[in-house]
Design a protein around this motif. Structure first.
Motif, PDB file in Angstrom:
ATOM      1  N   UNK A  98      16.085  42.710 -38.554  1.00  0.00           N
ATOM      2  CA  UNK A  98      14.769  42.393 -39.115  1.00  0.00           C
ATOM      3  C   UNK A  98      14.299  41.090 -38.486  1.00  0.00           C
ATOM      4  N   UNK A  99      13.030  41.063 -38.035  1.00  0.00           N
ATOM      5  CA  UNK A  99      12.474  39.888 -37.380  1.00  0.00           C
ATOM      6  C   UNK A  99      11.158  39.510 -38.059  1.00  0.00           C
ATOM      7  N   UNK A 100      11.056  38.240 -38.466  1.00  0.00           N
ATOM      8  CA  UNK A 100       9.851  37.722 -39.122  1.00  0.00           C
ATOM      9  C   UNK A 100       9.307  36.582 -38.260  1.00  0.00           C
ATOM     10  N   UNK A 101       8.159  36.763 -37.572  1.00  0.00           N
ATOM     11  CA  UNK A 101       7.622  35.724 -36.695  1.00  0.00           C
ATOM     12  C   UNK A 101       6.502  34.921 -37.356  1.00  0.00           C
TER      13      UNK A 101
ATOM     14  N   UNK B 184      14.560  31.374 -33.410  1.00  0.00           N
ATOM     15  CA  UNK B 184      14.120  31.372 -32.014  1.00  0.00           C
ATOM     16  C   UNK B 184      12.728  30.768 -31.913  1.00  0.00           C
ATOM     17  N   UNK B 185      12.407  30.310 -30.709  1.00  0.00           N
ATOM     18  CA  UNK B 185      11.080  29.762 -30.417  1.00  0.00           C
ATOM     19  C   UNK B 185      10.684  30.211 -29.021  1.00  0.00           C
ATOM     20  N   UNK B 186       9.454  30.676 -28.888  1.00  0.00           N
ATOM     21  CA  UNK B 186       8.955  31.150 -27.593  1.00  0.00           C
ATOM     22  C   UNK B 186       7.611  30.501 -27.298  1.00  0.00           C
ATOM     23  N   UNK B 187       7.467  30.034 -26.071  1.00  0.00           N
ATOM     24  CA  UNK B 187       6.207  29.434 -25.621  1.00  0.00           C
ATOM     25  C   UNK B 187       5.717  30.206 -24.403  1.00  0.00           C
TER      26      UNK B 187
ATOM     27  N   UNK C 134      19.108  30.482 -30.963  1.00  0.00           N
ATOM     28  CA  UNK C 134      20.321  29.848 -31.473  1.00  0.00           C
ATOM     29  C   UNK C 134      20.977  30.784 -32.488  1.00  0.00           C
ATOM     30  N   UNK C 135      21.688  31.815 -32.032  1.00  0.00           N
ATOM     31  CA  UNK C 135      22.328  32.743 -32.971  1.00  0.00           C
ATOM     32  C   UNK C 135      23.507  32.090 -33.677  1.00  0.00           C
ATOM     33  N   UNK C 136      23.603  32.348 -34.988  1.00  0.00           N
ATOM     34  CA  UNK C 136      24.675  31.797 -35.821  1.00  0.00           C
ATOM     35  C   UNK C 136      25.319  32.953 -36.593  1.00  0.00           C
ATOM     36  N   UNK C 137      26.641  32.975 -36.598  1.00  0.00           N
ATOM     37  CA  UNK C 137      27.400  34.045 -37.229  1.00  0.00           C
ATOM     38  C   UNK C 137      27.917  33.590 -38.586  1.00  0.00           C
TER      39      UNK C 137
ATOM     40  N   UNK D 118      10.416  32.446 -34.840  1.00  0.00           N
ATOM     41  CA  UNK D 118      10.843  33.637 -35.569  1.00  0.00           C
ATOM     42  C   UNK D 118      12.228  33.431 -36.137  1.00  0.00           C
ATOM     43  N   UNK D 119      12.504  34.141 -37.221  1.00  0.00           N
ATOM     44  CA  UNK D 119      13.829  34.226 -37.818  1.00  0.00           C
ATOM     45  C   UNK D 119      14.261  35.690 -37.737  1.00  0.00           C
ATOM     46  N   UNK D 120      15.375  35.919 -37.075  1.00  0.00           N
ATOM     47  CA  UNK D 120      15.896  37.276 -36.905  1.00  0.00           C
ATOM     48  C   UNK D 120      17.253  37.375 -37.578  1.00  0.00           C
TER      49      UNK D 120
END
Length: 472
Positions: free
Chosen positions: A234-237, A179-182, A468-471, A219-221
């Motif tokens: 778990x979320x690592x920003x 994900x990306x947030x601005x 962009x969630x990926x399963x 971030x990578x969740x």
């Protein structure tokens, strides 16, 4: 004509016309040379005809069951099934899509298939005139097909507009969500240092500051389901910040404005969360999901960055701007957040809401780093608690796309220093209007976009989030 030929009559002729090639060759001698078949051959023919009739009857029952299943899927009165089929665009949870209905083969007449037609129900040979009972039809496998995408008693999906997804991850499924947030915010502050002789005349200095702030957070969740009702995350920003402050130096009689630029980048605060579905829910019934989130202080501490002060930043004899020379990437405090999410499906929309409470843990013996390597003692600090809520509505546009509208509000308590309320600390209100859109790119990938617009002075002017969630 032999007696056995007379008994066959029209039935024997029809069987010869409708039978497969192998049976036709066996019945043909009856009409060609009149050879009398043996009783074993007649018995074999009757057995084969009975087997083929049973096969045809079973195939017709399966076709009828599949047709009734498709009719039930298209009936508007079936609210339960429609609630499971609608809103499939927001694949937040990363589960597999709904299985497509099977393509039924065309029902060919017996003359084409070579299989004799079954007897009508009114023509039972053993009991003439008595309708034949209809065999019990197997249960339609509609619910079994839906389990690949959304199992019964699971909440419907909506386009995500916040950090609290509604649909839980299925057990044994892993979701990786980059994900990306601005965020952009601007504020103006005017400080009057002096006294007034009359309301229109000020004797003293005017301190005007304009702050423009840009924040990028990638971030990578990762999350997975432990059961049908529980998931962990778990979320690592990674944070990049840029601030620009336009001001005149305080306590200085100058008309020249000064621009103070500062940036900061690095890992943010790692978060660990868990969510649990409290009830079964269903059509026209609410779903309740409880959550617990812990935020660490792995990001750069605000008290570890160098502040533009030569000796002191508080109290009397303030020197410097009091602004940090390098921006932090973390909050500097451990926190624990409890949430309760509510979803109510009402075809074709899904209403949702969320209540949250954040408790920030106190830090003792806090010091601030100033210029020349000196540290200024601040004592014990504890940020105020955060009470928040949001509500909105999700609407499925088609089987791939969905739209969500909502509002989020948070109230932040006052900072406490050494057991008392900090001087200059005030309660802050943050209000944001939210718009979210979700589109399913493939069975295992979705694109989620959310836009937030601040409606209070302290809220960021605009926030844009891309997921962009990926399963797997």
């Amino acid at each position: 004509m032999y007696p056995h030929v007379a008994r066959l009559g029209a039935a024997g002729l029809a069987a010869a016309l409708l039978a497969p090639p192998a049976l036709a060759q066996q019945v043909a001698p009856l009409s060609n040379n009149g050879a009398q078949p043996s009783s074993a051959e007649l018995s074999q023919l009757k057995d084969e005809l009975a087997q083929q009739r049973a096969l045809v009857n079973r195939l017709l029952l399966e076709v009828q069951a599949q047709r009734e299943q498709l009719q039930r899927m298209g009936t508007p009165s079936n609210g339960v099934l429609l609630s499971q089929q609608r809103g499939m665009g927001g694949a937040m949870s990363g589960q597999a899509p709904v299985a497509e209905p099977p393509v039924l083969p065309p029902v060919l007449p017996p003359a084409v298939t070579g299989v004799p037609a079954p007897l009508p129900p009114q023509q039972r040979p053993d009991q003439p005139g008595v309708p034949a009972p209809v065999p019990a039809q197997p249960a339609a496998p509609a619910q079994a097909q839906n389990t690949s995408r959304q199992q019964p008693n699971r909440p419907p999906e909506v386009a995500p507009i916040g950090d609290q997804p509604g649909v839980l991850t299925a057990p044994g499924t892993y979701v990786l969500e980059p994900s990306m947030q601005y965020g952009y915010s601007s504020s103006n502050r005017v400080a009057l240092v002096g006294y007034t002789v009359i309301p229109a005349l000020l004797i003293g200095l005017v301190d005007v500051r304009e702050i423009k702030r840009n924040t990028f957070t990638t971030a990578i969740t990762g999350r997975t389901g432990l059961s049908n009702r529980m998931e962990v995350e778990v979320k690592v920003p990674y944070v990049y910040r840029s601030d620009a402050t336009v001001s005149r130096e305080i306590f200085t009689g100058t008309a020249v404005e000064r621009v103070f630029d500062t940036t900061g980048k690095g890992m943010g605060d790692v978060e660990v969360a868990g969510r649990y579905q409290l009830n079964n829910g269903g059509a026209d019934k609410g779903y309740y999901i409880a959550g617990l989130r812990y935020k660490s202080r792995t990001g750069r501490d605000p008290f570890e960055v160098v502040t533009d002060c030569e000796r002191r930043c508080i109290g009397e004899n303030v020197t410097g701007t009091g602004l940090p020379l390098d921006l932090p990437t973390g909050s500097g405090f451990h926190s624990l957040q409890a949430t309760l999410t509510w979803l109510y499906p009402s075809d074709p929309a899904v209403f949702f809401g969320n209540l949250s409470y954040v408790h920030n843990f106190k830090r003792d013996d806090v010091t601030r780093l100033v210029r020349n390597g000196e540290r200024e003692p601040l004592g014990s600090l504890q940020p105020g608690a955060v009470l928040g809520f949001n509500f909105g509505m999700g609407l499925a546009l088609n089987d791939k796309a969905s739209l969500s509208l909502g509002y989020d509000h948070s109230t932040i308590g006052r900072m406490r220093q050494n057991g008392a309320t900090s001087i200059g600390s005030v309660r802050t209100q943050l209000g944001t209007l939210l718009l979210g859109y979700s589109y399913r790119l493939s069975p295992k990938r979705s694109l989620n976009i959310a836009v937030g617009a601040g409606v209070t002075r302290d809220t960021p002017d605009v926030t844009l989030t891309l997921r962009l969630p990926m399963t797997f």
